[in-house]
Design a protein around this motif. Structure first.
Motif, PDB file in Angstrom:
ATOM      1  N   GLU A  50       0.815  -1.206   0.000  1.00 57.63           N
ATOM      2  CA  GLU A  50       0.000   0.000   0.000  1.00 57.63           C
ATOM      3  C   GLU A  50       0.854   1.263   0.000  1.00 57.63           C
ATOM      4  O   GLU A  50       2.050   1.233   0.246  1.00 57.63           O
ATOM      5  CB  GLU A  50      -0.926  -0.021   1.209  1.00 57.63           C
ATOM      6  CG  GLU A  50      -1.976  -1.103   1.067  1.00 57.63           C
ATOM      7  CD  GLU A  50      -2.831  -1.203   2.292  1.00 57.63           C
ATOM      8  OE1 GLU A  50      -3.925  -0.616   2.289  1.00 57.63           O
ATOM      9  OE2 GLU A  50      -2.413  -1.855   3.268  1.00 57.63           O
ATOM     10  N   SER A  51       0.180   2.369  -0.249  1.00 55.24           N
ATOM     11  CA  SER A  51       0.834   3.657  -0.320  1.00 55.24           C
ATOM     12  C   SER A  51       1.690   3.904   0.932  1.00 55.24           C
ATOM     13  O   SER A  51       1.256   3.660   2.051  1.00 55.24           O
ATOM     14  CB  SER A  51      -0.253   4.729  -0.413  1.00 55.24           C
ATOM     15  OG  SER A  51       0.345   5.969  -0.587  1.00 55.24           O
ATOM     16  N   GLY A  52       2.899   4.371   0.708  1.00 50.45           N
ATOM     17  CA  GLY A  52       3.764   4.730   1.832  1.00 50.45           C
ATOM     18  C   GLY A  52       4.517   3.569   2.454  1.00 50.45           C
ATOM     19  O   GLY A  52       5.243   3.761   3.427  1.00 50.45           O
ATOM     20  N   CYS A  53       4.398   2.356   1.894  1.00 48.82           N
ATOM     21  CA  CYS A  53       5.076   1.221   2.524  1.00 48.82           C
ATOM     22  C   CYS A  53       6.556   1.192   2.176  1.00 48.82           C
ATOM     23  O   CYS A  53       7.303   0.400   2.742  1.00 48.82           O
ATOM     24  CB  CYS A  53       4.402  -0.091   2.168  1.00 48.82           C
ATOM     25  SG  CYS A  53       4.603  -0.550   0.441  1.00 48.82           S
ATOM     26  N   GLY A  54       6.984   2.032   1.209  1.00 43.53           N
ATOM     27  CA  GLY A  54       8.420   2.115   0.943  1.00 43.53           C
ATOM     28  C   GLY A  54       8.869   1.608  -0.420  1.00 43.53           C
ATOM     29  O   GLY A  54      10.071   1.503  -0.670  1.00 43.53           O
ATOM     30  N   LYS A  55       7.952   1.318  -1.311  1.00 40.88           N
ATOM     31  CA  LYS A  55       8.311   0.739  -2.615  1.00 40.88           C
ATOM     32  C   LYS A  55       9.213   1.676  -3.418  1.00 40.88           C
ATOM     33  O   LYS A  55      10.268   1.275  -3.905  1.00 40.88           O
ATOM     34  CB  LYS A  55       7.042   0.439  -3.431  1.00 40.88           C
ATOM     35  CG  LYS A  55       6.036  -0.431  -2.707  1.00 40.88           C
ATOM     36  CD  LYS A  55       4.800  -0.695  -3.564  1.00 40.88           C
ATOM     37  CE  LYS A  55       3.925   0.519  -3.846  1.00 40.88           C
ATOM     38  NZ  LYS A  55       3.338   1.149  -2.667  1.00 40.88           N
ATOM     39  N   THR A  56       8.772   2.921  -3.551  1.00 35.19           N
ATOM     40  CA  THR A  56       9.561   3.880  -4.320  1.00 35.19           C
ATOM     41  C   THR A  56      10.926   4.092  -3.678  1.00 35.19           C
ATOM     42  O   THR A  56      11.947   4.180  -4.366  1.00 35.19           O
ATOM     43  CB  THR A  56       8.811   5.220  -4.413  1.00 35.19           C
ATOM     44  OG1 THR A  56       7.607   5.000  -5.154  1.00 35.19           O
ATOM     45  CG2 THR A  56       9.631   6.288  -5.103  1.00 35.19           C
ATOM     46  N   THR A  57      10.959   4.145  -2.353  1.00 34.69           N
ATOM     47  CA  THR A  57      12.232   4.358  -1.660  1.00 34.69           C
ATOM     48  C   THR A  57      13.190   3.193  -1.907  1.00 34.69           C
ATOM     49  O   THR A  57      14.398   3.406  -2.041  1.00 34.69           O
ATOM     50  CB  THR A  57      11.996   4.595  -0.153  1.00 34.69           C
ATOM     51  OG1 THR A  57      11.033   5.645  -0.009  1.00 34.69           O
ATOM     52  CG2 THR A  57      13.274   4.982   0.552  1.00 34.69           C
ATOM     53  N   VAL A  58      12.680   1.977  -2.006  1.00 33.61           N
ATOM     54  CA  VAL A  58      13.542   0.841  -2.343  1.00 33.61           C
ATOM     55  C   VAL A  58      14.173   1.085  -3.714  1.00 33.61           C
ATOM     56  O   VAL A  58      15.388   0.986  -3.878  1.00 33.61           O
ATOM     57  CB  VAL A  58      12.750  -0.498  -2.348  1.00 33.61           C
ATOM     58  CG1 VAL A  58      13.565  -1.606  -3.002  1.00 33.61           C
ATOM     59  CG2 VAL A  58      12.353  -0.895  -0.934  1.00 33.61           C
ATOM     60  N   SER A 279       1.986   4.846  11.140  1.00 34.44           N
ATOM     61  CA  SER A 279       3.001   5.717  10.572  1.00 34.44           C
ATOM     62  C   SER A 279       4.377   5.054  10.607  1.00 34.44           C
ATOM     63  O   SER A 279       4.755   4.431  11.594  1.00 34.44           O
ATOM     64  CB  SER A 279       3.053   7.006  11.389  1.00 34.44           C
ATOM     65  OG  SER A 279       4.328   7.583  11.237  1.00 34.44           O
ATOM     66  N   PRO A 280       5.142   5.181   9.503  1.00 31.80           N
ATOM     67  CA  PRO A 280       6.482   4.597   9.493  1.00 31.80           C
ATOM     68  C   PRO A 280       7.464   5.337  10.404  1.00 31.80           C
ATOM     69  O   PRO A 280       8.606   4.935  10.541  1.00 31.80           O
ATOM     70  CB  PRO A 280       6.907   4.690   8.024  1.00 31.80           C
ATOM     71  CG  PRO A 280       6.027   5.708   7.394  1.00 31.80           C
ATOM     72  CD  PRO A 280       4.785   5.808   8.214  1.00 31.80           C
ATOM     73  N   SER A 281       7.010   6.459  11.033  1.00 33.09           N
ATOM     74  CA  SER A 281       7.933   7.129  11.944  1.00 33.09           C
ATOM     75  C   SER A 281       7.851   6.493  13.334  1.00 33.09           C
ATOM     76  O   SER A 281       8.701   6.707  14.176  1.00 33.09           O
ATOM     77  CB  SER A 281       7.625   8.620  12.027  1.00 33.09           C
ATOM     78  OG  SER A 281       6.291   8.794  12.415  1.00 33.09           O
TER      79      SER A 281
HETATM   80  N1  LIG Z   1      12.415  12.379   0.752  1.00 32.14           N
HETATM   81  C1  LIG Z   1      11.663  11.985   1.786  1.00 32.14           C
HETATM   82  N2  LIG Z   1      11.711  12.625   2.972  1.00 32.14           N
HETATM   83  C2  LIG Z   1      10.961  12.216   4.015  1.00 32.14           C
HETATM   84  N3  LIG Z   1      10.131  11.164   3.987  1.00 32.14           N
HETATM   85  C3  LIG Z   1      10.031  10.484   2.831  1.00 32.14           C
HETATM   86  C4  LIG Z   1      10.783  10.854   1.668  1.00 32.14           C
HETATM   87  N4  LIG Z   1      10.464  10.002   0.662  1.00 32.14           N
HETATM   88  C5  LIG Z   1       9.540   9.144   1.166  1.00 32.14           C
HETATM   89  N5  LIG Z   1       9.291   9.413   2.479  1.00 32.14           N
HETATM   90  C6  LIG Z   1       8.394   8.675   3.357  1.00 32.14           C
HETATM   91  O1  LIG Z   1       8.803   7.327   3.327  1.00 32.14           O
HETATM   92  C7  LIG Z   1       7.683   6.449   3.340  1.00 32.14           C
HETATM   93  C8  LIG Z   1       7.750   5.553   2.139  1.00 32.14           C
HETATM   94  O2  LIG Z   1       7.537   6.323   0.974  1.00 32.14           O
HETATM   95  P1  LIG Z   1       7.554   5.695  -0.501  1.00 32.14           P
HETATM   96  O3  LIG Z   1       7.348   6.827  -1.442  1.00 32.14           O
HETATM   97  O4  LIG Z   1       8.757   4.858  -0.669  1.00 32.14           O
HETATM   98  O5  LIG Z   1       6.286   4.773  -0.475  1.00 32.14           O
HETATM   99  P2  LIG Z   1       5.578   3.982  -1.672  1.00 32.14           P
HETATM  100  O6  LIG Z   1       5.422   2.584  -1.209  1.00 32.14           O
HETATM  101  O7  LIG Z   1       6.295   4.209  -2.948  1.00 32.14           O
HETATM  102  O8  LIG Z   1       4.143   4.667  -1.706  1.00 32.14           O
HETATM  103  P3  LIG Z   1       3.184   5.006  -2.941  1.00 32.14           P
HETATM  104  O9  LIG Z   1       2.480   3.718  -3.266  1.00 32.14           O
HETATM  105  O10 LIG Z   1       2.250   6.013  -2.354  1.00 32.14           O
HETATM  106  O11 LIG Z   1       4.020   5.529  -4.052  1.00 32.14           O
HETATM  107  C9  LIG Z   1       6.466   7.348   3.385  1.00 32.14           C
HETATM  108  O12 LIG Z   1       6.039   7.455   4.711  1.00 32.14           O
HETATM  109  C10 LIG Z   1       6.973   8.652   2.860  1.00 32.14           C
HETATM  110  O13 LIG Z   1       6.208   9.726   3.404  1.00 32.14           O
END
Ligand SMILES: Nc1ncnc2c1ncn2[C@@H]1O[C@H](COP(=O)(O)OP(=O)(O)OP(=O)(O)O)[C@@H](O)[C@H]1O
Ligand SMILES: Nc1ncnc2c1ncn2[C@@H]1O[C@H](COP(=O)(O)OP(=O)(O)OP(=O)(O)O)[C@@H](O)[C@H]1O
Ligand code: SF4
Ligand code: SF4
Ligand SMILES: [Mg+2]
Ligand SMILES: [Mg+2]
Lengths: 356, 376
Positions: A50-58, A279-281
């Motif tokens: 789901e949104s915000g789980c960290g996929k894009t960050t990986v 929240s991931p924090s």
């Molecule tokens: N540059 C940043 N600074 C601070 N927090 C960040 C940053 N980038 C992402 N986050 C946080 O890290 C967490 C993971 O974000 P990420 O974008 O990786 O999720 P995602 O799985 O890709 O979500 P989505 O499906 O909405 O694209 C979220 O809580 C997001 O708010």
């Protein structure tokens, strides 16, 4: 077995939370927290959650568009973190990314030719003539006509813009593409065109993909392996066939069951989870899914579940581990038991109309 | 896997005048660049207590249709033709022409609304409780206390956690799913007969979407409210709606009971959309079926059947079909680009806007059609 092209070990990416005048760090967003996987050359790993789980960050951490705070990423045997200068540039050429938004990711003031050529110039590849040849070749690969060369992105539809973005990545002849929701912004009738294109290119060019999407049917169609993320962690990973046939993690089951489908063969008994994603924090201790898990036990609240691995399947869950042990490692028996347990416990509470 | 039990559905009420009947609605925007016919002859109907899904791709006119019913079309748009007959309390009103003061009592009263992004529809400076109470006071002659009590009752109805505490919170203090619950509470606060929900779950995560859809189905079964659910997600429609209207380029091209539509789609566009979805067995059987070309903009809607440049079955005078395969045109037959096909009934309750719906062979599922390779 070929050696993996991409290896990720215990990847950790935290973002500092700053507050106050002095922007003091008061905590961390644990966007990615201990993620491990590998992708063999020519294969596709699907990443869902789901949104915000960290996929894009990986994806961004692998490409070093953000600096991971821990763990190890190796690309074709090279430790990504240690690369500098020319080696890093070369690595950046070999790993490309295509983003979700075909509108936002293309500079509206650049022609299609300039957009696709840009990477070649940055990397100092080819003479002016060779560059044009490569641009045209990349465009042909993605089904764009030569006539598009001197036009601007706004003159194209969403599907065509996504083709431009893909051509832009392909022109550098990469080995590995991070595809971050490449079809989500596209019209329904256009999505299949782009999915087919991505599969065709993978087959023709031997590309390796990390395919991020929330469309579970498309992920199944495109991927060899699929990993499910929840709150910064991978909770389950398996071959696409094994994951979809025998999901073992309660979250995977809930996620699969929540996706509405037109296909009765795919429909599962819906498991409605209560509550919101934390929240991931400040992730819950123990198993991060425990506040929403219908099967949570006391151990889940305290102990982070270790990974249990079968040949084609890995899962982080206490109950799944127990059921796998009980069934002698038979994933389909364990999966059926877990599905039955969930069906029992996850009946949604019925509301009462009377005001308190 | 285990068969999922059907959602609670009301047995269809007797067929008399539909609750809402839209007939040949035309809503256009008059921009400096010209007239944009966003909705161009939409006809559909919804029965009391049922859920009608309106599906279609971006820009096909779903929201403009909804806004026309609520008479909230933004300038420079206006309703140019057609009727919007709303049969409520023994009378039938034509919402297309109803004077604005009377419309104000319908909007938010007998017709409730839920939008995609609750943050833009909720007022950030008022508490959740005040906003719902205000909506009640606008339509009901009740005291402030009674309105507040109603607000609490509604928050309990939509199963918001800690409803008493939430009454005094502001929208930004709630998560996306919680805000959408508040929107639903507000939409239902005046006991509407019809709720129009425009992409109510599109901005939400799937597990939260599941909660909201479950809630909507349950409330509908309990309160008997009819719902128009606008979405681009065919799965959402298949699982939650009784009836479906498929829109393409400003028109309804097919309307049928959901089970019928998904088992036996009859319009080439619907067939194409369903066949383009991957299904479990398809992975190793070659590429997905695709619909060639792209969705036309209202400025460039094709003549005749608007789907003809992309339709594999189109009968055209020359080689104009988007698929490249042109079914030859028998002598005396109108080509698909010459006239607008009428919306006609091909089976009880199953309406299709296609000249050749009957001659496409026996109705089959999209999967069978896909396997047969009629679309490629
Ligand atoms: N540059 C940043 N600074 C601070 N927090 C960040 C940053 N980038 C992402 N986050 C946080 O890290 C967490 C993971 O974000 P990420 O974008 O990786 O999720 P995602 O799985 O890709 O979500 P989505 O499906 O909405 O694209 C979220 O809580 C997001 O708010
Ligand atoms: N204020 C406006 N001015 C000019 N054109 C408009 C305006 N609002 C909508 N349109 C046009 O009307 C058409 C129909 O829009 P509408 O919002 O109904 O689409 P939709 O089916 O709801 O799409 P989506 O799935 O993207 O919400 C679009 O082509 C849009 O560009
Ligand atoms: S470890 Fe416990 S809480 Fe976590 S998913 Fe498994 S059963 Fe649920
Ligand atoms: S009327 Fe002709 S072009 Fe339109 S959908 Fe039917 S067959 Fe296709
Ligand atoms: Mg993302
Ligand atoms: Mg809309």
């Amino acid at each position: 077995m070929t050696a993996p092209l991409v290896e990720v070990e215990q990847l950790q990416t935290y973002f500092p939370i700053r507050r106050g005048l002095l922007r003091r760090v008061v905590g961390n967003v644990q966007a990615v927290d201990g993620v491990s996987f590998s992708i063999a050359r020519g294969k596709t790993l699907g990443l869902v959650g789901e949104s915000g789980c960290g996929k894009t960050t990986v994806g961004r951490s692998i490409l070093r568009l953000v600096e991971p705070t821990g763990g190890r990423v190796a690309f074709d045997g090279l430790a990504v973190r240690d690369l500098r200068g020319r080696d890093l540039r070369n690595l950046r050429r070999r790993m490309q990314v295509v983003f979700q938004d075909p509108y936002g990711s293309l500079n509206p003031r650049m022609t299609v030719r300039a957009l696709i050529e840009e990477g070649l110039i940055i990397h100092g590849l080819g003479s002016a003539r060779e560059r044009v040849d490569r641009v045209v070749r990349a465009m042909e690969r993605t089904g764009l006509s030569r006539q598009a060369l001197e036009r601007y992105p706004h003159e194209f539809s969403g599907g065509q813009r996504q083709r431009i973005a893909i051509a832009r990545a392909l022109v550098l002849e990469p080995d590995f593409l991070v595809l971050d929701e490449p079809i989500s912004a596209l019209d329904l009738s256009i999505q299949a065109q782009v999915v087919n294109l991505l599969i065709e290119l993978r087959e023709q060019l031997g590309l390796t993909y990390l395919f991020i999407s929330h469309d579970l049917s498309v992920v199944e169609h495109v991927s060899d392996e699929v990993a499910v993320m929840y709150l910064g962690r991978i909770v389950e990973r398996a071959t696409a066939a094994a994951l979809y046939a025998q999901p073992l993690h309660p979250y995977t089951l809930a996620l699969f069951s929540a996706v509405p489908t037109v296909d009765p063969a795919r429909r599962r008994r819906r498991i409605v989870l209560v509550g919101d994603v934390p929240s991931p924090s400040n992730p819950p201790r123990g198993c991060r899914f425990h506040p929403r898990c219908p099967l949570a036990e006391s151990v889940c609240r305290e102990v982070d579940p270790p990974m249990v691995s079968l040949p084609e399947h890995a899962v982080h869950c206490h109950v799944a581990a127990r059921e796998l042990a009980r069934s002698g490692g038979n994933a389909s028996v364990a999966a059926a038991t877990i599905a039955a347990l969930l069906a029992d416990r996850a009946t949604p509470p019925t509301a009462t109309l009377s005001p308190g | 896997m285990i068969e999922r039990p059907p959602h609670p559905r009301l047995s269809p009420p007797p067929r008399h005048a539909p609750l809402l009947a839209i007939k040949n609605l035309v809503t256009a925007f008059h921009t400096p660049a010209g007239r944009i016919p966003a909705v161009d002859g939409v006809s559909l109907s919804i029965e009391r207590g049922r859920t009608l899904g309106i599906v279609g791709e971006s820009g096909c006119g779903k929201s403009v249709t909804a806004m026309s019913v609520l008479r909230l079309v933004a300038s420079p748009g206006r309703i140019e033709a057609g009727e919007i007959l709303f049969s409520s309390g023994g009378t039938t009103l034509d919402l297309a022409t109803l004077p604005e003061p009377a419309m104000r009592s319908v909007r938010g009263g007998r017709i409730g609304m839920i939008f995609q992004e609750p943050m833009t529809s909720l007022n950030p400076v008022f508490t959740v409780g005040d906003q719902i109470a205000e909506a009640v006071l606008l339509h009901r002659r009740v005291s402030r206390e009674a309105a507040r009590a109603r607000a609490l009752e509604m928050l309990q109805l939509v199963r918001l956690a800690d409803p008493r505490q939430r009454l005094d919170e502001y929208p930004h203090q709630l998560s996306g799913g919680m805000r959408q619950r508040v929107m639903i509470a507000m939409a239902l606060a005046c006991d509407p007969e019809l709720v129009i929900a425009d992409e109510p779950t599109t901005a939400l995560d799937v597990t939260i979407q599941a909660q909201i859809l479950e809630l909507l189905s349950e409330l509908r079964a309990r309160l008997g409210t009819a719902i128009v659910l606008i979405t681009h997600d065919l799965g959402v429609v298949a699982e939650t709606c009784d009836d479906v209207a498929v829109m393409y380029a400003g028109r309804v091209v097919e309307q049928a009971p959901a089970a019928e539509l998904f088992a036996r789609p009859r319009h080439p566009y619907t067939i194409g959309l369903l066949a383009a979805r991957p299904s479990p067995g398809m992975k190793h059987s070659g590429p997905l079926c695709t619909i060639p070309g792209m969705v036309p903009l209202p400025q460039h809607f094709p003549a005749g059947c608007r789907f003809h440049p992309r339709c594999a079955y189109a009968r055209l005078p020359g080689a104009e079909s988007g698929s490249g395969r042109v079914v030859p045109l028998p002598a005396g037959e109108l080509p698909c680009n010459a006239a607008v096909p009428p919306l006609h009934e091909v089976a009880p309750g199953h309406w299709v806007r296609c000249f050749h719906a009957e001659s496409l062979g026996p109705p089959r599922s999209a999967q069978e059609i896909a396997a047969g390779g009629l679309f490629s």
